[in-house]
Scaffold this motif. Structure first.
Motif, PDB file in Angstrom:
ATOM      1  N   LEU A  80       0.495   1.221 -12.311  1.00  0.00           N
ATOM      2  CA  LEU A  80       0.732   1.021 -10.893  1.00  0.00           C
ATOM      3  C   LEU A  80       1.301  -0.362 -10.593  1.00  0.00           C
ATOM      4  CD1 LEU A  80      -2.466   2.726  -9.415  1.00  0.00           C
ATOM      5  CD2 LEU A  80      -0.165   3.669  -9.593  1.00  0.00           C
ATOM      6  N   ARG A  81       1.125  -1.305 -11.521  1.00  0.00           N
ATOM      7  CA  ARG A  81       1.668  -2.650 -11.302  1.00  0.00           C
ATOM      8  C   ARG A  81       3.059  -2.821 -11.870  1.00  0.00           C
ATOM      9  NH1 ARG A  81      -3.677  -5.598 -13.317  1.00  0.00           N
ATOM     10  NH2 ARG A  81      -3.008  -4.377 -15.074  1.00  0.00           N
ATOM     11  N   SER A  82       3.639  -1.753 -12.389  1.00  0.00           N
ATOM     12  CA  SER A  82       4.937  -1.871 -13.042  1.00  0.00           C
ATOM     13  C   SER A  82       6.090  -2.057 -12.063  1.00  0.00           C
ATOM     14  CB  SER A  82       5.203  -0.634 -13.908  1.00  0.00           C
ATOM     15  OG  SER A  82       5.322   0.522 -13.091  1.00  0.00           O
ATOM     16  N   HIS A  83       5.872  -1.768 -10.810  1.00  0.00           N
ATOM     17  CA  HIS A  83       6.935  -1.887  -9.816  1.00  0.00           C
ATOM     18  C   HIS A  83       6.297  -2.208  -8.459  1.00  0.00           C
ATOM     19  CE1 HIS A  83      10.190  -0.712  -7.124  1.00  0.00           C
ATOM     20  NE2 HIS A  83      10.996  -0.871  -8.160  1.00  0.00           N
ATOM     21  N   PRO A  84       6.877  -3.144  -7.688  1.00  0.00           N
ATOM     22  CA  PRO A  84       6.281  -3.511  -6.397  1.00  0.00           C
ATOM     23  C   PRO A  84       6.121  -2.324  -5.442  1.00  0.00           C
ATOM     24  CG  PRO A  84       8.022  -5.057  -6.970  1.00  0.00           C
ATOM     25  CD  PRO A  84       8.040  -3.969  -8.007  1.00  0.00           C
ATOM     26  N   GLU A  85       7.100  -1.427  -5.415  1.00  0.00           N
ATOM     27  CA  GLU A  85       6.981  -0.271  -4.524  1.00  0.00           C
ATOM     28  C   GLU A  85       5.816   0.622  -4.951  1.00  0.00           C
ATOM     29  OE1 GLU A  85       9.615   3.602  -3.266  1.00  0.00           O
ATOM     30  OE2 GLU A  85      10.655   1.680  -3.359  1.00  0.00           O
ATOM     31  N   LEU A  86       5.656   0.768  -6.256  1.00  0.00           N
ATOM     32  CA  LEU A  86       4.578   1.595  -6.779  1.00  0.00           C
ATOM     33  C   LEU A  86       3.217   1.002  -6.427  1.00  0.00           C
ATOM     34  CD1 LEU A  86       4.450   4.192  -8.411  1.00  0.00           C
ATOM     35  CD2 LEU A  86       4.425   2.822 -10.482  1.00  0.00           C
ATOM     36  N   SER A  87       3.084  -0.315  -6.530  1.00  0.00           N
ATOM     37  CA  SER A  87       1.822  -0.977  -6.178  1.00  0.00           C
ATOM     38  C   SER A  87       1.511  -0.808  -4.700  1.00  0.00           C
ATOM     39  CB  SER A  87       1.888  -2.470  -6.508  1.00  0.00           C
ATOM     40  OG  SER A  87       2.071  -2.666  -7.878  1.00  0.00           O
ATOM     41  N   GLY A  88       2.503  -0.996  -3.854  1.00  0.00           N
ATOM     42  CA  GLY A  88       2.294  -0.839  -2.416  1.00  0.00           C
ATOM     43  C   GLY A  88       1.922   0.586  -2.040  1.00  0.00           C
ATOM     44  N   LEU A  89       2.589   1.553  -2.655  1.00  0.00           N
ATOM     45  CA  LEU A  89       2.268   2.952  -2.378  1.00  0.00           C
ATOM     46  C   LEU A  89       0.879   3.316  -2.896  1.00  0.00           C
ATOM     47  CD1 LEU A  89       5.731   4.618  -3.040  1.00  0.00           C
ATOM     48  CD2 LEU A  89       4.561   4.380  -0.836  1.00  0.00           C
ATOM     49  N   ALA A  90       0.463   2.711  -4.008  1.00  0.00           N
ATOM     50  CA  ALA A  90      -0.888   2.954  -4.526  1.00  0.00           C
ATOM     51  C   ALA A  90      -1.933   2.410  -3.546  1.00  0.00           C
ATOM     52  CB  ALA A  90      -1.060   2.307  -5.897  1.00  0.00           C
ATOM     53  N   GLY A  91      -1.672   1.239  -2.979  1.00  0.00           N
ATOM     54  CA  GLY A  91      -2.578   0.706  -1.962  1.00  0.00           C
ATOM     55  C   GLY A  91      -2.641   1.602  -0.745  1.00  0.00           C
ATOM     56  N   SER A  92      -1.494   2.101  -0.340  1.00  0.00           N
ATOM     57  CA  SER A  92      -1.435   3.026   0.787  1.00  0.00           C
ATOM     58  C   SER A  92      -2.202   4.309   0.463  1.00  0.00           C
ATOM     59  CB  SER A  92       0.021   3.348   1.119  1.00  0.00           C
ATOM     60  OG  SER A  92       0.102   4.245   2.194  1.00  0.00           O
ATOM     61  N   LEU A  93      -2.030   4.805  -0.736  1.00  0.00           N
ATOM     62  CA  LEU A  93      -2.722   6.017  -1.157  1.00  0.00           C
ATOM     63  C   LEU A  93      -4.238   5.821  -1.143  1.00  0.00           C
ATOM     64  CD1 LEU A  93      -1.882   8.849  -2.024  1.00  0.00           C
ATOM     65  CD2 LEU A  93      -1.945   8.069  -4.384  1.00  0.00           C
ATOM     66  N   PHE A  94      -4.700   4.635  -1.515  1.00  0.00           N
ATOM     67  CA  PHE A  94      -6.142   4.361  -1.451  1.00  0.00           C
ATOM     68  C   PHE A  94      -6.639   4.455  -0.010  1.00  0.00           C
ATOM     69  CE2 PHE A  94      -9.580   1.336  -0.621  1.00  0.00           C
ATOM     70  CZ  PHE A  94     -10.583   1.920  -1.386  1.00  0.00           C
ATOM     71  N   ALA A 152       5.141  13.531   0.027  1.00  0.00           N
ATOM     72  CA  ALA A 152       6.227  12.554   0.165  1.00  0.00           C
ATOM     73  C   ALA A 152       5.916  11.281  -0.615  1.00  0.00           C
ATOM     74  CB  ALA A 152       6.465  12.237   1.641  1.00  0.00           C
ATOM     75  N   ILE A 153       4.680  10.805  -0.528  1.00  0.00           N
ATOM     76  CA  ILE A 153       4.288   9.603  -1.271  1.00  0.00           C
ATOM     77  C   ILE A 153       4.372   9.860  -2.773  1.00  0.00           C
ATOM     78  CG2 ILE A 153       2.327   8.113  -1.862  1.00  0.00           C
ATOM     79  CD1 ILE A 153       1.515   8.240   1.081  1.00  0.00           C
ATOM     80  N   ASN A 154       3.870  11.012  -3.205  1.00  0.00           N
ATOM     81  CA  ASN A 154       3.939  11.328  -4.634  1.00  0.00           C
ATOM     82  C   ASN A 154       5.384  11.398  -5.109  1.00  0.00           C
ATOM     83  OD1 ASN A 154       1.188  11.398  -5.211  1.00  0.00           O
ATOM     84  ND2 ASN A 154       1.004  13.500  -4.485  1.00  0.00           N
ATOM     85  N   GLY A 155       6.272  11.945  -4.285  1.00  0.00           N
ATOM     86  CA  GLY A 155       7.690  11.976  -4.640  1.00  0.00           C
ATOM     87  C   GLY A 155       8.267  10.584  -4.789  1.00  0.00           C
ATOM     88  N   LEU A 156       7.892   9.698  -3.858  1.00  0.00           N
ATOM     89  CA  LEU A 156       8.373   8.314  -3.930  1.00  0.00           C
ATOM     90  C   LEU A 156       7.823   7.605  -5.174  1.00  0.00           C
ATOM     91  CD1 LEU A 156       7.979   7.375  -0.162  1.00  0.00           C
ATOM     92  CD2 LEU A 156      10.144   7.482  -1.419  1.00  0.00           C
ATOM     93  N   MET A 157       6.569   7.881  -5.507  1.00  0.00           N
ATOM     94  CA  MET A 157       5.940   7.210  -6.646  1.00  0.00           C
ATOM     95  C   MET A 157       6.513   7.685  -7.975  1.00  0.00           C
ATOM     96  SD  MET A 157       1.947   6.989  -5.446  1.00  0.00           S
ATOM     97  CE  MET A 157       1.417   5.638  -6.510  1.00  0.00           C
ATOM     98  N   TRP A 209       5.380   1.596   4.490  1.00  0.00           N
ATOM     99  CA  TRP A 209       6.691   1.276   5.061  1.00  0.00           C
ATOM    100  C   TRP A 209       7.220  -0.042   4.490  1.00  0.00           C
ATOM    101  CZ3 TRP A 209       9.978   4.213   7.611  1.00  0.00           C
ATOM    102  CH2 TRP A 209      11.057   3.609   8.260  1.00  0.00           C
ATOM    103  N   HIS A 210       6.327  -1.019   4.381  1.00  0.00           N
ATOM    104  CA  HIS A 210       6.702  -2.309   3.815  1.00  0.00           C
ATOM    105  C   HIS A 210       7.090  -2.179   2.338  1.00  0.00           C
ATOM    106  CE1 HIS A 210       6.773  -6.650   3.279  1.00  0.00           C
ATOM    107  NE2 HIS A 210       5.976  -6.501   2.236  1.00  0.00           N
ATOM    108  N   ALA A 211       6.310  -1.409   1.596  1.00  0.00           N
ATOM    109  CA  ALA A 211       6.547  -1.281   0.152  1.00  0.00           C
ATOM    110  C   ALA A 211       7.858  -0.571  -0.143  1.00  0.00           C
ATOM    111  CB  ALA A 211       5.398  -0.513  -0.499  1.00  0.00           C
TER     112      ALA A 211
END
Length: 193
Positions: free
Chosen positions: A1-15, A114-119, A186-188
């Protein structure tokens, strides 16, 4: 999840999304009985309505909406539906108003696909299982913490000696969590879009 900034942000959102969801199994029955005097039959019928609305969204709306507006906007639309549904639950003065929140909340079902698709775009084919495992771990942590937050906030909201009486506080907390999830997602995802 830390491999990409967008992935980290989406993981936080998913939590935050997973945490918000925990309100449903934690206080739905308690809240409906306390606020509206529902018995087992009424609660069962309300949950059947949840199931019907969820099937309609999952089977009929997710694909067309994602195709029409893209994953990022579909995610935001789904989160907005979740916020609206939770606010309807938390502020509903009558059972009818509460039931109106169910179709709104069902729209929230558009957000996760949608989030899973983005991730999934940020990991290779051989890492998809690891991503799903990490997402399941996030959900597990949310399921561990959430019941404390929502049952304690419900207990506090209906406790004696309060100047105001808002038994829907747990649902309002969930709405706030989804607002935070939307802002974080949205930010991520802003750089790519």
């Amino acid at each position: 999840l830390r491999s990409h900034p967008e992935l980290s942000g989406l993981a936080g959102s998913l939590f935050l999304i997973d945490l918000a969801h925990v309100v449903l199994p934690s206080v739905w029955v308690l809240y409906a009985g306390y606020r509206y005097g529902w018995d087992e039959r009424a609660v069962g019928l309300s949950l059947a309505l949840v199931g019907v609305c969820s099937v309609i969204v999952q089977a009929g709306l997710v694909g067309p909406i994602v195709k029409a507006v893209g994953e990022r906007r579909a995610m935001m639309f789904g989160l907005a539906g979740g916020v609206a549904g939770f606010m309807a639950f938390g502020l509903a003065e009558t059972a009818t108003m509460f039931l109106v929140g169910i179709p709104l909340l069902a729209l929230w079902g558009i957000a996760n696909p949608a989030i899973n698709g983005l991730m999934t775009r940020h990991v290779g084919p051989s890492e998809q299982g690891q991503l799903q495992g990490a997402n399941n771990s996030i959900q597990g942590i949310a399921n561990l913490v959430g019941p404390f937050i929502f049952t304690l906030s419900f207990s506090w909201a209906i406790g004696a000696g309060k100047d105001w009486h808002v038994p829907g506080v747990p649902f309002v907390i969930s709405a706030a969590l989804l607002v935070g999830a939307a802002a974080l997602a949205w930010h991520a995802t802003r750089a790519r879009h």
